[in-house]
Design a protein around this motif. Structure first.
Motif, PDB file in Angstrom:
ATOM      1  N   GLU A  46      10.659  -0.972   6.197  1.00  0.00           N
ATOM      2  CA  GLU A  46      10.216  -1.609   7.492  1.00  0.00           C
ATOM      3  C   GLU A  46      10.666  -3.158   7.839  1.00  0.00           C
ATOM      4  O   GLU A  46      11.077  -3.209   8.912  1.00  0.00           O
TER       5      GLU A  46
ATOM      6  N   PRO B 299       0.770  -1.217  -0.048  1.00  0.00           N
ATOM      7  CA  PRO B 299       0.153  -0.072   0.018  1.00  0.00           C
ATOM      8  C   PRO B 299       0.708   1.507  -0.103  1.00  0.00           C
ATOM      9  O   PRO B 299       0.334   2.279  -0.560  1.00  0.00           O
ATOM     10  N   ASN B 300       2.033   1.257   0.792  1.00  0.00           N
ATOM     11  CA  ASN B 300       2.893   2.513   0.817  1.00  0.00           C
ATOM     12  C   ASN B 300       4.091   2.435  -0.121  1.00  0.00           C
ATOM     13  O   ASN B 300       5.012   3.176   0.106  1.00  0.00           O
ATOM     14  N   GLY B 301       4.089   1.400  -1.025  1.00  0.00           N
ATOM     15  CA  GLY B 301       4.984   1.318  -1.922  1.00  0.00           C
ATOM     16  C   GLY B 301       6.162   0.464  -1.504  1.00  0.00           C
ATOM     17  O   GLY B 301       6.314   0.018  -0.389  1.00  0.00           O
TER      18      GLY B 301
ATOM     19  N   ARG C 143       8.979   1.826   0.800  1.00  0.00           N
ATOM     20  CA  ARG C 143       8.655   1.804   2.399  1.00  0.00           C
ATOM     21  C   ARG C 143       8.346   0.325   2.974  1.00  0.00           C
ATOM     22  O   ARG C 143       8.828   0.331   4.135  1.00  0.00           O
ATOM     23  N   ALA C 144       8.066  -0.692   2.037  1.00  0.00           N
ATOM     24  CA  ALA C 144       8.036  -2.061   2.676  1.00  0.00           C
ATOM     25  C   ALA C 144       9.363  -2.345   2.969  1.00  0.00           C
ATOM     26  O   ALA C 144       9.480  -3.270   3.960  1.00  0.00           O
TER      27      ALA C 144
END
Length: 352
Positions: free
Chosen positions: A140, A131-133, A136-137
């Motif tokens: 994390e 969802p956030n690209g 970003r994944a």
């Protein structure tokens, strides 16, 4: 899922590498019996340690379970589904649930790719929702394994060995797998870093509900992280037991010899059985032509005629404790005097 709720069940698993001669018309003249009929199972959330000396077939077993190698025989069942001989296309979706951490944290990472592309590759291949690209994944995931998310654009050579292994762990976690096969995850690292990586694996298991098959030759590492331990020798599993039972009451002579070689750093804790090692004489027999009967008999001080003619089955000796031996270790042999007698018997085997 299978009736007994095991996440993974391995039955009679075999891998024989053919030996051929000839340039054009290759003729099979023999085979290397790397894995020669092993059985084990792993329950969800459990850690099974697989130990043994170099060349016993531990890493080959890990690659067979992940289907990086095609088994010669036997069966691999994951969540009740037989994946022993499924095609590459059929196996691809299952890669989400079965991942591997490799031994060498440098050779397993492409030096031409950034950390962002290495960790993000599984997400792209499996079309995972992000969802956030992707950036970003991946950040994390890096944060989850204790790395700086801002190192997204760095290359593997810019990291230490411990950091590179954390990158490998992040890549394995990218698809949120159910089972992770860790092949010697800390053997290539400095001793000061090993504990950090082992503790990280432990924390991730508690946080994400992971199931591990940890392959190692270091019994100290296996004791820290495993719930059960399987001991392997020359392509066969010779003993399986809960961790504490195996370390306190080993039943197979090979296991007793392995445990006698584990160093104890605190002099106050060393008793006579731990100070003196049981030295196994001779070399491990060739997996091309393994001994008849029990494979350990050529190095065993308890071997008798039946050991050469009948292969001992892996059977339950006490509740939850399986051993493949005609003459299991008795309690008296684990004491200082018993261990001394075992060493003398091992020396007699050497003279013969």
């Amino acid at each position: 899922m299978s009736t007994n709720d095991n996440l993974l069940e391995v039955t009679g698993l075999e891998k024989h590498f053919p030996i051929t001669r000839g340039v054009f018309f290759k003729r099979k003249v023999g085979a290397v019996h790397a894995v020669d009929g092993i059985d084990f199972s792993i329950q969800p959330g459990e850690t099974l340690g697989l130990v043994g000396e170099s060349g016993c077939g531990k890493s080959t077993t890990g690659r067979l379970v992940t289907r990086l190698l095609e088994p010669t025989g036997g069966k691999v069942v994951f969540e009740g589904r037989d994946i022993t001989h499924v095609s590459t296309n059929t196996m691809r979706p299952l890669r989400r649930d079965i991942q591997m951490i490799f031994q060498d944290p440098f050779s397993s990472l492409n030096p031409r790719h950034t950390i962002g592309s290495i960790v993000g590759a599984p997400l792209q291949v499996q079309n995972m929702p992000m969802p956030n690209g992707q950036k970003r994944a991946v950040q994390e995931l890096l944060e989850l394994v204790g790395l700086n998310p801002e190192h997204y654009n760095r290359y593997p050579h810019e990291f230490s060995g411990g950091q590179r292994q954390r990158i490998g762990i992040a890549r394995a976690l990218a698809l949120r797998p159910k089972l992770i096969i860790a092949d010697e995850p800390v053997s290539a690292l400095d001793v000061s870093i090993q504990a950090q990586v082992v503790n990280l694996l432990d924390d991730l298991q508690n946080e994400l509900g992971l199931t591990y098959l940890v392959i190692a030759h270091d019994l100290s590492v296996v004791r820290h992280i495993s719930d059960r331990v399987a001991v392997m020798y020359l392509g066969k599993i010779v003993e399986v037991a809960p961790r504490d039972d195996l370390y306190s009451e080993p039943l197979h002579p090979y296991t007793l010899a392995l445990l006698s070689a584990v160093p104890v750093p605190d002099p106050a804790r060393r008793d006579s059985a731990q100070r003196e090692r049981i030295l196994l004489v001779g070399d491990v027999p060739s997996p091309i032509d393994p001994p008849s009967g029990c494979r350990f008999r050529t190095r065993c001080w308890k071997a008798q005629e039946i050991c050469a003619t009948q292969e001992p089955p892996l059977a339950e000796a006490v509740t939850g404790h399986q051993v493949a031996c005609h003459f299991p270790i008795e309690a008296s042999e684990r004491t200082g005097r018993g261990a001394e007698a075992a060493r003398e018997a091992a020396a007699a085997v050497a003279e013969e």
